[in-house]
Scaffold this motif. Structure first.
Motif, PDB file in Angstrom:
ATOM      1  N   ALA A  66       0.730  -1.344  -0.073  1.00 13.31           N
ATOM      2  CA  ALA A  66       0.033   0.108   0.046  1.00 13.31           C
ATOM      3  C   ALA A  66       0.814   1.251   0.117  1.00 13.31           C
ATOM      4  O   ALA A  66       0.542   2.091  -0.671  1.00 13.31           O
ATOM      5  N   HIS A  67       2.018   1.097   0.357  1.00 17.14           N
ATOM      6  CA  HIS A  67       2.879   2.450   0.346  1.00 17.14           C
ATOM      7  C   HIS A  67       3.661   2.341  -0.846  1.00 17.14           C
ATOM      8  O   HIS A  67       4.363   3.518  -1.104  1.00 17.14           O
ATOM      9  N   VAL A  68       3.673   1.466  -1.473  1.00 17.79           N
ATOM     10  CA  VAL A  68       4.341   1.256  -3.038  1.00 17.79           C
ATOM     11  C   VAL A  68       3.604   2.410  -4.078  1.00 17.79           C
ATOM     12  O   VAL A  68       2.294   2.085  -4.280  1.00 17.79           O
ATOM     13  N   LYS A  69       4.222   3.280  -4.670  1.00 21.41           N
ATOM     14  CA  LYS A  69       3.334   4.075  -5.787  1.00 21.41           C
ATOM     15  C   LYS A  69       3.797   3.361  -7.166  1.00 21.41           C
ATOM     16  O   LYS A  69       2.878   3.449  -7.940  1.00 21.41           O
ATOM     17  N   GLU A  70       5.139   2.999  -7.387  1.00 17.55           N
ATOM     18  CA  GLU A  70       5.594   2.558  -8.668  1.00 17.55           C
ATOM     19  C   GLU A  70       6.243   1.185  -8.538  1.00 17.55           C
ATOM     20  O   GLU A  70       6.919   1.434  -7.493  1.00 17.55           O
ATOM     21  N   VAL A  92      19.757   4.370   1.006  1.00 15.63           N
ATOM     22  CA  VAL A  92      19.743   3.945   2.156  1.00 15.63           C
ATOM     23  C   VAL A  92      21.104   3.691   2.657  1.00 15.63           C
ATOM     24  O   VAL A  92      21.843   2.901   1.903  1.00 15.63           O
ATOM     25  N   SER A  93      21.545   4.449   3.564  1.00 13.08           N
ATOM     26  CA  SER A  93      23.104   4.202   3.988  1.00 13.08           C
ATOM     27  C   SER A  93      23.462   2.824   4.447  1.00 13.08           C
ATOM     28  O   SER A  93      22.357   1.889   4.834  1.00 13.08           O
ATOM     29  N   SER A  94      24.734   2.554   4.498  1.00 17.14           N
ATOM     30  CA  SER A  94      25.135   1.007   4.739  1.00 17.14           C
ATOM     31  C   SER A  94      24.837   0.854   6.033  1.00 17.14           C
ATOM     32  O   SER A  94      24.297  -0.328   6.635  1.00 17.14           O
ATOM     33  N   SER A 112      10.448  -1.030   9.249  1.00 18.48           N
ATOM     34  CA  SER A 112      11.887  -0.453   8.535  1.00 18.48           C
ATOM     35  C   SER A 112      11.602  -0.418   7.309  1.00 18.48           C
ATOM     36  O   SER A 112      12.050   0.493   6.588  1.00 18.48           O
ATOM     37  N   MET A 113      10.676  -1.364   6.646  1.00 20.32           N
ATOM     38  CA  MET A 113      10.473  -1.221   5.298  1.00 20.32           C
ATOM     39  C   MET A 113       9.815  -0.298   4.787  1.00 20.32           C
ATOM     40  O   MET A 113       9.754   0.269   3.904  1.00 20.32           O
ATOM     41  N   ILE A 114       8.634   0.338   5.532  1.00 15.43           N
ATOM     42  CA  ILE A 114       7.998   1.540   5.302  1.00 15.43           C
ATOM     43  C   ILE A 114       9.015   2.516   5.254  1.00 15.43           C
ATOM     44  O   ILE A 114       8.767   3.442   4.218  1.00 15.43           O
ATOM     45  N   ARG A 115      10.022   2.710   6.234  1.00 13.80           N
ATOM     46  CA  ARG A 115      10.979   3.834   6.046  1.00 13.80           C
ATOM     47  C   ARG A 115      11.794   3.685   4.809  1.00 13.80           C
ATOM     48  O   ARG A 115      12.040   4.637   4.024  1.00 13.80           O
ATOM     49  N   VAL A 116      12.265   2.477   4.169  1.00 10.50           N
ATOM     50  CA  VAL A 116      12.855   2.095   3.050  1.00 10.50           C
ATOM     51  C   VAL A 116      12.226   2.879   1.783  1.00 10.50           C
ATOM     52  O   VAL A 116      12.681   3.564   1.039  1.00 10.50           O
ATOM     53  N   ILE A 117      10.650   2.139   1.839  1.00 12.45           N
ATOM     54  CA  ILE A 117       9.988   2.659   0.613  1.00 12.45           C
ATOM     55  C   ILE A 117       9.871   4.261   0.590  1.00 12.45           C
ATOM     56  O   ILE A 117       9.989   4.531  -0.684  1.00 12.45           O
ATOM     57  N   ARG A 118       9.789   4.944   1.720  1.00 12.51           N
ATOM     58  CA  ARG A 118       9.553   6.252   1.697  1.00 12.51           C
ATOM     59  C   ARG A 118      11.096   6.873   1.211  1.00 12.51           C
ATOM     60  O   ARG A 118      11.167   7.776   0.407  1.00 12.51           O
ATOM     61  N   THR A 123       9.110   3.989  -5.092  1.00 15.00           N
ATOM     62  CA  THR A 123       9.504   3.154  -6.156  1.00 15.00           C
ATOM     63  C   THR A 123      10.274   2.022  -5.664  1.00 15.00           C
ATOM     64  O   THR A 123      11.398   2.313  -5.534  1.00 15.00           O
ATOM     65  N   VAL A 124       9.830   0.979  -6.013  1.00 17.63           N
ATOM     66  CA  VAL A 124      10.513  -0.273  -5.400  1.00 17.63           C
ATOM     67  C   VAL A 124      10.004  -1.440  -6.565  1.00 17.63           C
ATOM     68  O   VAL A 124       9.156  -1.556  -7.048  1.00 17.63           O
ATOM     69  N   ASN A 125      10.870  -2.390  -6.332  1.00 16.63           N
ATOM     70  CA  ASN A 125      10.557  -3.790  -6.954  1.00 16.63           C
ATOM     71  C   ASN A 125       9.506  -4.347  -5.993  1.00 16.63           C
ATOM     72  O   ASN A 125       9.861  -5.040  -5.028  1.00 16.63           O
TER      73      ASN A 125
END
Length: 156
Positions: A66-70, A92-94, A112-118, A123-125
């Motif tokens: 639901a957080h993914v736009k593309e 995303v920093s190491s 954590s994944m919500i933060r990454v998506i933001r 735009t994620v796979n």
């Protein structure tokens, strides 16, 4: 995920993009257990016909979707995380990436994944994300590390 499941999931996500109410309801869920109360999740579960033991994983996958736009299937998610934003810095920093790899709890992974998506501007796979969350284990973490550091060579 089998090919038929991938098609069902992507179809569900496409419909979700156009259903602002259901998408907003899923996005408001702070943890996977709250997604159980969203009808959009139950539509996905009914279509996929996954075993009951996999329900909790699917709640997290549906909530993250639901957080993914593309959907960008040109790179794996870990490679997208390592892509550079300006200069030589990855999106995303190491340090953050290694903290994600240390997660063993689905609730923590979800947040954590919500933060990454933001960080990736939505735009994620999508399929790689879903498979990674479903199979979140040491093998998946190693694959992510190989993919991430293949792109973020300056972080080694």
């Amino acid at each position: 995920m089998q090919k038929a499941d991938e098609d069902i999931f992507l179809n569900w996500w496409q419909k979700l993009k156009n259903d602002r109410g259901s998408r907003a309801e899923l996005r408001r869920a702070k943890l996977p257990d709250e997604i159980v109360f969203c009808p959009a999740y139950h539509r996905l579960y009914a279509e996929l016909k996954w075993p009951e033991k996999d329900r909790r994983k699917l709640t997290a996958i549906a909530g993250l979707a639901a957080h993914v736009k593309e959907n960008d299937s040109t790179q794996k998610l870990a490679q997208q995380m390592a892509s550079q934003k300006n200069g030589n810095n990855p999106l995303v920093s190491s340090l953050r990436f290694r903290r994600i790899l240390a997660i063993d709890n689905l609730d923590e992974l979800y947040v954590s994944m919500i933060r990454v998506i933001r960080m990736l501007n939505g735009t994620v796979n999508l399929l790689d994300m879903a498979v990674s969350v479903y199979w979140w284990n040491n093998k998946t973490k190693k694959e992510w590390a190989y993919s991430y550091f293949e792109i973020a060579k300056n972080e080694i």
